[in-house]
Design a protein around this motif. Structure first.
Motif, mmCIF file in Angstrom:
data_model
loop_
_atom_site.group_PDB
_atom_site.id
_atom_site.type_symbol
_atom_site.label_atom_id
_atom_site.label_comp_id
_atom_site.label_asym_id
_atom_site.label_seq_id
_atom_site.Cartn_x
_atom_site.Cartn_y
_atom_site.Cartn_z
ATOM 1 N N ALA A 126 2.991 3.331 -3.881
ATOM 2 C CA ALA A 126 2.684 4.304 -4.783
ATOM 3 C C ALA A 126 3.096 5.913 -4.063
ATOM 4 O O ALA A 126 3.367 6.677 -4.961
ATOM 5 C CB ALA A 126 1.124 4.662 -4.781
ATOM 6 N N GLU A 127 3.265 5.880 -2.838
ATOM 7 C CA GLU A 127 3.659 7.266 -2.336
ATOM 8 C C GLU A 127 4.858 7.292 -2.084
ATOM 9 O O GLU A 127 5.341 8.536 -1.876
ATOM 10 C CB GLU A 127 2.874 7.454 -0.992
ATOM 11 C CG GLU A 127 3.288 6.526 0.225
ATOM 12 C CD GLU A 127 2.231 6.606 1.202
ATOM 13 O OE1 GLU A 127 2.929 7.089 2.420
ATOM 14 O OE2 GLU A 127 1.243 6.145 1.257
ATOM 15 N N GLN B 215 -7.021 7.914 -2.859
ATOM 16 C CA GLN B 215 -6.953 7.238 -4.193
ATOM 17 C C GLN B 215 -7.429 5.749 -4.439
ATOM 18 O O GLN B 215 -8.086 5.427 -5.283
ATOM 19 C CB GLN B 215 -5.826 7.707 -4.958
ATOM 20 C CG GLN B 215 -5.600 9.002 -5.170
ATOM 21 C CD GLN B 215 -6.432 9.641 -6.374
ATOM 22 O OE1 GLN B 215 -6.710 8.977 -7.470
ATOM 23 N NE2 GLN B 215 -7.081 10.936 -6.236
ATOM 24 N N ARG B 216 -6.953 5.027 -3.463
ATOM 25 C CA ARG B 216 -6.894 3.463 -3.588
ATOM 26 C C ARG B 216 -8.134 2.977 -3.088
ATOM 27 O O ARG B 216 -8.763 2.073 -3.466
ATOM 28 C CB ARG B 216 -5.452 2.953 -2.840
ATOM 29 C CG ARG B 216 -5.596 1.625 -2.941
ATOM 30 C CD ARG B 216 -4.598 0.925 -2.192
ATOM 31 N NE ARG B 216 -4.725 0.763 -0.722
ATOM 32 C CZ ARG B 216 -4.061 1.717 0.075
ATOM 33 N NH1 ARG B 216 -3.291 2.634 -0.377
ATOM 34 N NH2 ARG B 216 -4.388 1.877 1.357
ATOM 35 N N THR B 217 -8.634 3.604 -2.038
ATOM 36 C CA THR B 217 -9.882 3.354 -1.330
ATOM 37 C C THR B 217 -11.097 3.880 -1.969
ATOM 38 O O THR B 217 -12.272 3.313 -1.577
ATOM 39 C CB THR B 217 -9.716 3.687 0.203
ATOM 40 O OG1 THR B 217 -9.524 4.787 0.471
ATOM 41 C CG2 THR B 217 -8.604 2.711 0.623
ATOM 42 N N HIS C 166 -2.774 9.210 -1.622
ATOM 43 C CA HIS C 166 -2.785 7.928 -2.067
ATOM 44 C C HIS C 166 -3.678 7.029 -1.523
ATOM 45 O O HIS C 166 -4.130 5.984 -2.098
ATOM 46 C CB HIS C 166 -1.092 7.440 -2.097
ATOM 47 C CG HIS C 166 -0.289 8.193 -2.778
ATOM 48 N ND1 HIS C 166 -0.152 8.087 -4.277
ATOM 49 C CD2 HIS C 166 0.491 9.207 -2.714
ATOM 50 C CE1 HIS C 166 0.586 8.835 -5.016
ATOM 51 N NE2 HIS C 166 1.105 9.655 -3.899
ATOM 52 N N GLY C 167 -3.850 7.080 -0.137
ATOM 53 C CA GLY C 167 -4.777 6.096 0.448
ATOM 54 C C GLY C 167 -6.114 6.443 -0.106
ATOM 55 O O GLY C 167 -6.995 5.346 -0.276
ATOM 56 N N TYR D 146 0.739 -1.231 0.027
ATOM 57 C CA TYR D 146 -0.066 -0.014 -0.085
ATOM 58 C C TYR D 146 0.852 1.266 0.088
ATOM 59 O O TYR D 146 0.158 2.129 -0.474
ATOM 60 C CB TYR D 146 -0.969 0.053 1.070
ATOM 61 C CG TYR D 146 -2.163 -1.042 0.889
ATOM 62 C CD1 TYR D 146 -2.579 -1.518 -0.138
ATOM 63 C CD2 TYR D 146 -2.767 -1.521 2.120
ATOM 64 C CE1 TYR D 146 -3.383 -2.422 -0.294
ATOM 65 C CE2 TYR D 146 -3.914 -2.300 2.086
ATOM 66 C CZ TYR D 146 -4.119 -2.884 0.999
ATOM 67 O OH TYR D 146 -5.179 -3.645 0.872
#
Length: 398
Positions: free
Chosen positions: A193-194, A372-374, A369-370, A190
């Motif tokens: 990406a960051e 974006q992912r969720t 980024h979190g 996770y």
């Protein structure tokens, strides 16, 4: 009166976080870490000419030694960015990074700039907290109302634990959960990406040949999370700030090294360069609290930031509440009735580390980024601040 415009975030990145003082970045200068994330965040938006950047605002909690001499400007130059870009280093202790983000956003929102870099960098290996060169005003010690300014952070955490009835068991359980979440996040990739990996080149002596040799390696993940951390192992640690206290090294944030950077633009730049924003900076607030209970600061800053944004706590999908100490994080959660499932979903500073002035920028990258992912919409970065403050910034995913 000029109407405020929106400030959009189009890129966000960070280094891995190393442990201080003997971790992977022990010999890496903070201005080099800063230059790395500045260069990396610009590389994420190749269609944007770097010469359009007007200024870089960088947070640092102890701006002296290797991170002195206006590190922001040094970072710009070391990153190979145009020397037309300015640089200013700001200090609000642990909230320096998120303050830099808010200040950069404000420059855009008020129409004074169209492209800004916001960042934070700190090396607690090279500039440890106990090396701070300061001359305290005698008024701190001569007036009872000021004595809290001189309290060590650990003692303020003990004060919070006592006043808010936060048990040792609750603190250790919270700390163990921080490590569990961080390890699970690393295993799932996770953070990938960051994080922009960093190539370290250290010099050392070969003990057999007695020759000086360079040792190179790539750091691609945070160094702090420990698989052997459990509530049971943490319970064996002794208090370090008060003889009969409950705050230990295990339920406190780790000393760390790291940097983070974000690139912000106006709507004009978005349209002219066909950029896709990853977020919108919504609001930022700072509030003061008594210095002797500085850890409770977020409980005042969070409602203030929500009021400015016209939002409720329930609207937040992701909250990075800096875990300076488990005691203060739990007290804030308790006082505001916060949903713990939304707080530090990937672990917090107890496991991931807390490079002081860099943390706000680093955790802003995590939020963006979190979300974006969720698929979440609103996120928050909040923390307590030395001398009795709390800070909170809200970001919307786009």
């Amino acid at each position: 009166m000029t109407q405020l415009q929106e400030a959009y975030i189009v890129a966000a990145t960070r280094t891995p976080v190393g442990k201080a003082p003997r971790g992977v970045f022990k010999n890496t200068r903070p201005d080099d870490l800063l230059a790395h994330v500045m260069k990396s965040v610009m590389a994420q938006v190749p269609q944007l000419d770097p010469s359009l950047v007007e200024d870089a605002i960088v947070g640092c909690a102890i701006p002296q030694g290797p991170q002195g001499l206006n590190m922001a400007r040094m970072g710009v130059l070391f990153a190979g960015l145009p020397n037309t870009i300015g640089g200013v280093t700001v200090n609000r202790y642990c909230a320096s990074g998120v303050t830099a983000l808010a200040m950069a956003a404000d420059r855009i929102r008020t129409g004074q700039a169209d492209v800004m870099i916001a960042a934070g960098a700190e090396s607690m290996s090279m500039v440890p907290m106990n090396a701070i060169l300061t001359d305290m005003n005698p008024a701190i010690f001569s007036k009872d109302e000021n004595i809290g300014i001189a309290y060590g952070m650990g003692l303020t955490a003990e004060n919070v634990a006592k006043q808010w009835n936060i048990s040792r068991e609750a603190q250790d359980a919270f700390a163990a959960e921080s490590h569990r979440r961080a390890l699970a996040a690393q295993a799932a990739g996770y953070f990938n990406a960051e994080i922009t990996p960093y190539d370290v080149s250290d010099m050392g002596v070969d003990l057999i040949s007695q020759e000086l040799r360079a040792k190179g390696f790539t750091v691609s993940q945070d160094e702090g999370p420990r698989a052997d951390t459990t509530a049971e192992t943490l319970a064996k640690l002794k208090p370090v700030f008060a003889a009969r206290g409950s705050v230990t090294a295990g339920n406190s944030s780790q000393m760390s090294d790291g940097a983070g950077a974000l690139l912000l633009v106006s709507e004009k730049i978005l349209k002219e360069h066909n950029l896709t924003p990853i977020g919108r900076f919504v609001s930022f607030s700072v509030r003061g609290v008594p210095p002797e209970i500085m850890g409770i600061g977020p409980k005042e800053a969070i409602p203030a930031a929500l009021k400015v944004a016209g939002l409720q706590l329930s609207d937040m999908d992701w909250i990075e509440l800096n875990e300076a100490f488990a005691a203060q994080a739990l007290a804030v959660i308790q006082d505001l009735g916060m949903d713990e499932s939304k707080i530090n979903p990937l672990g917090g500073a107890i496991a991931l580390g807390h490079p002081l002035g860099a943390t706000g920028a680093i955790r802003a990258a995590t939020v963006l980024h979190g979300l974006q992912r969720t698929g979440g919409r609103y996120g928050m970065v909040t923390m307590c601040v030395g001398t009795g403050m709390g800070a909170a910034g809200i970001i919307e995913r786009l």
